[in-house]
Scaffold this motif. Sequence first.
Motif: not given
Length: 62
Positions: A3-10
């Motif tokens: 989730d953190a990676l998704n939120n950071a790269t979105l």
Amino acid sequence: MTDALNNATLPLRLALANKGFAAVREDPHLRTGLNVYRGPLTYKAVAESLGLPFSPIEQAAA
């Protein structure tokens, strides 16, 4: 972690989806992540480590 990676790269992924390569030209973070563009190496450290010519993205995308 996912989730953190998704939120950071979105935001970067949305910019690429909406603007295409123009997003790379506009965003210094996307430009930094680009190693190759249509053949030429656009990341200096990669080019140097491989002993190959380097072309800044401004030249490669001209």
